[in-house]
Scaffold this motif. Structure first.
Motif, PDB file in Angstrom:
ATOM      1  N   UNK A 121     -21.485 -33.021  -3.892  1.00 37.55           N
ATOM      2  CA  UNK A 121     -22.882 -33.286  -4.243  1.00 37.55           C
ATOM      3  C   UNK A 121     -23.275 -32.688  -5.581  1.00 37.55           C
ATOM      4  N   UNK A 122     -22.350 -32.666  -6.557  1.00 37.32           N
ATOM      5  CA  UNK A 122     -22.689 -32.193  -7.892  1.00 37.32           C
ATOM      6  C   UNK A 122     -22.539 -30.691  -8.015  1.00 37.32           C
ATOM      7  N   UNK A 123     -23.191 -30.143  -9.025  1.00 40.36           N
ATOM      8  CA  UNK A 123     -23.078 -28.699  -9.259  1.00 40.36           C
ATOM      9  C   UNK A 123     -24.378 -28.183  -9.882  1.00 40.36           C
ATOM     10  N   UNK A 124     -24.369 -26.923 -10.254  1.00 40.90           N
ATOM     11  CA  UNK A 124     -25.502 -26.315 -10.955  1.00 40.90           C
ATOM     12  C   UNK A 124     -25.098 -26.038 -12.397  1.00 40.90           C
ATOM     13  N   UNK A 125     -26.027 -26.193 -13.290  1.00 43.58           N
ATOM     14  CA  UNK A 125     -25.856 -25.781 -14.673  1.00 43.58           C
ATOM     15  C   UNK A 125     -26.443 -24.372 -14.800  1.00 43.58           C
ATOM     16  N   UNK A 126     -25.685 -23.422 -15.373  1.00 47.48           N
ATOM     17  CA  UNK A 126     -26.241 -22.060 -15.486  1.00 47.48           C
ATOM     18  C   UNK A 126     -27.632 -22.035 -16.116  1.00 47.48           C
ATOM     19  N   UNK A 143     -21.579 -22.397  -3.775  1.00 47.12           N
ATOM     20  CA  UNK A 143     -20.321 -22.993  -3.302  1.00 47.12           C
ATOM     21  C   UNK A 143     -20.336 -24.468  -3.685  1.00 47.12           C
ATOM     22  N   UNK A 144     -19.286 -24.911  -4.369  1.00 51.14           N
ATOM     23  CA  UNK A 144     -19.202 -26.331  -4.730  1.00 51.14           C
ATOM     24  C   UNK A 144     -17.838 -26.858  -4.327  1.00 51.14           C
ATOM     25  N   UNK A 145     -17.832 -28.042  -3.729  1.00 51.21           N
ATOM     26  CA  UNK A 145     -16.575 -28.581  -3.214  1.00 51.21           C
ATOM     27  C   UNK A 145     -16.550 -30.088  -3.327  1.00 51.21           C
ATOM     28  N   UNK A 146     -15.343 -30.651  -3.165  1.00 48.91           N
ATOM     29  CA  UNK A 146     -15.186 -32.105  -3.067  1.00 48.91           C
ATOM     30  C   UNK A 146     -13.765 -32.384  -2.586  1.00 48.91           C
ATOM     31  N   UNK A 147     -13.489 -33.660  -2.354  1.00 53.06           N
ATOM     32  CA  UNK A 147     -12.134 -34.045  -1.981  1.00 53.06           C
ATOM     33  C   UNK A 147     -11.280 -34.226  -3.227  1.00 53.06           C
ATOM     34  N   UNK A 148      -9.975 -34.097  -3.048  1.00 52.55           N
ATOM     35  CA  UNK A 148      -9.079 -34.224  -4.214  1.00 52.55           C
ATOM     36  C   UNK A 148      -9.111 -35.639  -4.787  1.00 52.55           C
ATOM     37  N   UNK A 149      -9.557 -36.614  -3.997  1.00 55.24           N
ATOM     38  CA  UNK A 149      -9.658 -37.982  -4.514  1.00 55.24           C
ATOM     39  C   UNK A 149     -11.031 -38.258  -5.146  1.00 55.24           C
ATOM     40  N   UNK A 192     -15.406 -29.958 -10.282  1.00 53.64           N
ATOM     41  CA  UNK A 192     -15.782 -28.895  -9.349  1.00 53.64           C
ATOM     42  C   UNK A 192     -15.175 -27.553  -9.777  1.00 53.64           C
ATOM     43  N   UNK A 193     -13.898 -27.579 -10.120  1.00 52.56           N
ATOM     44  CA  UNK A 193     -13.235 -26.326 -10.503  1.00 52.56           C
ATOM     45  C   UNK A 193     -13.832 -25.757 -11.792  1.00 52.56           C
ATOM     46  N   UNK A 194     -14.027 -26.637 -12.768  1.00 50.56           N
ATOM     47  CA  UNK A 194     -14.587 -26.186 -14.055  1.00 50.56           C
ATOM     48  C   UNK A 194     -16.001 -25.648 -13.886  1.00 50.56           C
ATOM     49  N   UNK A 195     -16.771 -26.316 -13.055  1.00 48.61           N
ATOM     50  CA  UNK A 195     -18.164 -25.877 -12.853  1.00 48.61           C
ATOM     51  C   UNK A 195     -18.197 -24.465 -12.283  1.00 48.61           C
ATOM     52  N   UNK A 196     -17.272 -24.172 -11.375  1.00 49.19           N
ATOM     53  CA  UNK A 196     -17.242 -22.820 -10.797  1.00 49.19           C
ATOM     54  C   UNK A 196     -16.890 -21.784 -11.860  1.00 49.19           C
ATOM     55  N   UNK A 197     -15.949 -22.148 -12.713  1.00 50.48           N
ATOM     56  CA  UNK A 197     -15.575 -21.228 -13.791  1.00 50.48           C
ATOM     57  C   UNK A 197     -16.772 -20.967 -14.706  1.00 50.48           C
ATOM     58  N   UNK A 198     -17.444 -22.025 -15.095  1.00 46.95           N
ATOM     59  CA  UNK A 198     -18.612 -21.902 -15.968  1.00 46.95           C
ATOM     60  C   UNK A 198     -19.691 -21.029 -15.325  1.00 46.95           C
ATOM     61  N   UNK A 255     -15.322 -22.479  -5.724  1.00 42.90           N
ATOM     62  CA  UNK A 255     -15.039 -23.908  -5.598  1.00 42.90           C
ATOM     63  C   UNK A 255     -13.981 -24.135  -4.526  1.00 42.90           C
ATOM     64  N   UNK A 256     -14.015 -25.322  -3.942  1.00 42.70           N
ATOM     65  CA  UNK A 256     -13.007 -25.687  -2.945  1.00 42.70           C
ATOM     66  C   UNK A 256     -12.714 -27.174  -3.082  1.00 42.70           C
ATOM     67  N   UNK A 257     -11.430 -27.502  -3.089  1.00 43.06           N
ATOM     68  CA  UNK A 257     -11.003 -28.900  -3.138  1.00 43.06           C
ATOM     69  C   UNK A 257     -10.212 -29.222  -1.874  1.00 43.06           C
ATOM     70  N   UNK A 258     -10.653 -30.230  -1.154  1.00 43.55           N
ATOM     71  CA  UNK A 258      -9.969 -30.659   0.074  1.00 43.55           C
ATOM     72  C   UNK A 258      -8.832 -31.602  -0.307  1.00 43.55           C
ATOM     73  N   UNK A 259      -7.623 -31.233   0.085  1.00 44.57           N
ATOM     74  CA  UNK A 259      -6.448 -32.004  -0.348  1.00 44.57           C
ATOM     75  C   UNK A 259      -6.367 -33.367   0.332  1.00 44.57           C
ATOM     76  N   UNK A 260      -6.095 -34.383  -0.458  1.00 40.22           N
ATOM     77  CA  UNK A 260      -5.820 -35.733   0.052  1.00 40.22           C
ATOM     78  C   UNK A 260      -6.964 -36.343   0.848  1.00 40.22           C
ATOM     79  N   UNK A 261      -8.180 -36.004   0.449  1.00 39.80           N
ATOM     80  CA  UNK A 261      -9.334 -36.653   1.078  1.00 39.80           C
ATOM     81  C   UNK A 261     -10.291 -37.142  -0.003  1.00 39.80           C
ATOM     82  N   UNK A 262     -11.112 -38.088   0.369  1.00 37.35           N
ATOM     83  CA  UNK A 262     -12.068 -38.701  -0.552  1.00 37.35           C
ATOM     84  C   UNK A 262     -13.488 -38.254  -0.196  1.00 37.35           C
ATOM     85  N   UNK A 263     -14.458 -39.115  -0.489  1.00 32.63           N
ATOM     86  CA  UNK A 263     -15.869 -38.825  -0.210  1.00 32.63           C
ATOM     87  C   UNK A 263     -16.125 -39.114   1.268  1.00 32.63           C
ATOM     88  N   UNK A 264     -15.515 -38.315   2.106  1.00 31.85           N
ATOM     89  CA  UNK A 264     -15.549 -38.574   3.547  1.00 31.85           C
ATOM     90  C   UNK A 264     -15.663 -37.283   4.337  1.00 31.85           C
TER      91      UNK A 264
END
Lengths: 373, 373
Positions: free
Chosen positions: A301-306, A319-325, A331-337, A347-356
């Motif tokens: 569902x997107x991220x936050x801008x500092x 906390x920001x997450x999404x599926x790897x697809x 998501x990863x970059x946004x957490x770093x920023x 950040x968290x990426x769910x492996x081998x899943x989409x917007x589901x």
């Protein structure tokens, strides 16, 4: 075309020359079992160990039946073929992603549900659902552990002039430990879904029961309500605004929950999370009312801008997450920023899943231990 | 063919010569409105002020679509006719009984649900549902009164080696009045239904909320669980036995409820009621375990013979009911016989209803004030 699991028996005959739809079909392992989302006693749809789905529908005089699977399903639909007994059968062209998928049948040009499957609210309608067992399905399984309860509440809403429905998860022991007060997570569904999604297809209650039983989290309450407050006509997201929902959530539901459940009624013990459109609502409402929540979670569902947080909101966790697809790099970059700007971002990426929903079940499992520290 | 309501405007032209299906159709008042059981935003099916139902389904290439309505619906099905825009429409041949009706579509020889309607578990499948507003619908309406909650619990069941689901209605104030203990009604669904029936199509929670708000009953808890415990294959009522369910109910669910809710855990404060097959279960279990319940209610579910009670069970109340289109004389006579034998028996007949949920909603409204006196 992706093949996630190959049975050892077939591995030796698989060469690059088999990389066509037909070859994949010939490698389908005949160990199909009824989907766990089936209606009681229904043998179809079925799923095999590779993630293929097989459908069977009775309609002797139909002209055509096509199964439409959503994201992470077989793209473009699975046409069923008529057998002599009047039934229509078909198998997906390839394995499907692990997890839960909405689908429906197109019968002679009309949209209907599969009478074999249970119904789940998504795409602004009660859709059929099918489940491809995930390798990590244990975390949302119904186990012999103490269970919390999911209760339907009807809360008064002056702004919409209705009694509105919400579901409240109270952890095991809530009714016995009558002195204990609990933090609360407000957890939102996505576009076209409703307040039933997180406990039906999301298994939020079982995820919580299992995390609590394993000692991985301290018990908290989850509240789920309908987030498309002003969307009178389903499907018109164009006219959707989060503001009427913010009023229902912050000015009506939260005071009702704090008055009727044993909550720790302060910002430090209140989190908001949402998936997809629910993430966009979480983003907007946590920024508009920084006095209400301390923990923010956006699932696909997107991220936050500092910049939009600075001097305004000081969350204990983002906390920001999404599926790897989906868009994992974002998501990863946004957490770093966000971390560089001084925020506690994960950040968290769910492996081998989409917007589901498997993406979001896993996200809930990941974020829950980070809340209310 | 029955006509229950005639609009004044048409009354003067109605003579005996109009008593044919065609004449009735010509008198159909065009004030159709979407059924209250429709999915969000769906315009069809619709119901008019006379109780006619009108259906509209999109399936441009279908060969035939027939609406099959259950008891109290239009007998024999309502065939839909194809319009030029690819939609199929049709209106029932006559007015339907007031209240809730299960139905489904037969499309090209296959059974499917109406995509316009919500789904309700009945006939061992999730069926479509339609509601003909009853003249007394106020008693089960969602009103601006304090609302109790309906919560899903998962209780351990050794006899079936599962975590089983039940729904528990706790009256408004349950969470605040933490010293108060409540009597409990165990309320069973009918054959082919499940533990969702009484709160979905039965509106048991709203009936209770309204009775409590009007001061007509003292608050009590209602517990609803699945009663066809050993019926692995839906539809096989022939092999059904109440004994495994008795074990789940009496030895597993009741102790769990008494341990986890603030109940008055004794026979004098425990009632059992059921509709149809749930009435037969109530009959069998109250007689097999006369130590457990003090109040017995059979809704369209038979009666008690004084001989089978004598020297064995001494209930504080026996309530027996049915719809006027069922066997009301049996119900009335049975109450007289039981009273003559010294039992506190009460009968109730729901006017102009059959073996359907309006009969049972009304029965719950009638029996609730008689419980736990």
């Amino acid at each position: 075309m992706k093949i996630k699991m190959l049975a050892v028996a077939f591995a030796t005959v698989l060469t690059s020359s088999f990389c066509s739809a037909q070859a994949n079909q010939s490698a389908v392992i005949e160990d199909f079992k009824p989907s766990t989302c089936n209606q009681p006693g229904q043998m179809y749809p079925q799923v095999n160990s590779q993630g293929y789905a097989r459908f069977r529908v009775i309609a002797p005089n139909a002209q055509s039946i096509v199964v439409s699977l959503g994201l992470g399903g077989a793209k473009g639909g699975t046409p069923l073929a008529k057998a002599e007994d009047g039934s229509w059968m078909g198998t997906t062209a390839g394995p499907m992603d692990e997890g839960f998928h909405y689908y429906h049948l197109t019968i002679d040009g009309g949209v209907f549900n599969d009478p074999g499957a249970m119904n789940y609210y998504g795409s602004t309608r009660w859709e059929s659902g099918i489940e491809i067992p995930a390798h990590d399905k244990d975390f949302y399984a119904l186990k012999d552990v103490p269970h919390g309860n999911v209760q339907q509440i009807l809360f008064p809403s002056k702004s919409t002039n209705t009694s509105r429905r919400a579901f409240v998860y109270t952890p095991a022991g809530y009714d016995k430990n009558t002195k204990t007060k609990y933090p609360v997570l407000y957890l939102q569904h996505g576009w076209g879904e409703d307040e039933t999604a997180w406990s039906n297809q999301g298994h939020a209650n079982l995820i919580m029961d299992n995390l609590i039983a394993e000692g991985k989290i301290k018990p908290f309450i989850i509240v789920m309500t309908y987030g498309m407050t002003n969307d009178a006509k389903p499907g018109t997201i164009g006219s959707f605004s989060y503001v009427p929902f913010q009023t229902v959530l912050v000015d009506e539901l939260i005071p009702y929950v704090d008055a009727n459940f044993r909550t720790i009624a302060n910002k430090e013990n209140r989190a908001m999370a949402g998936l997809s459109m629910g993430g966009m609502e979480t983003h907007a409402i946590t920024l508009a009312r920084p006095d209400v929540f301390s923990y923010y979670a956006l699932l696909s569902g997107g991220t936050y801008n500092p910049a939009e947080l600075k001097g305004k909101a000081n969350p204990k966790l983002i906390f920001i997450s999404c599926g790897s697809r989906e868009n994992p790099d974002m998501v990863k970059k946004a957490a770093v920023t966000l971390k560089e700007a001084g925020y506690n971002a994960v950040s968290f990426v769910s492996e081998n899943t989409a917007h589901e929903f498997l993406t979001w079940r896993r996200s809930l499992k990941e974020v829950a231990p980070l809340l209310f520290k």
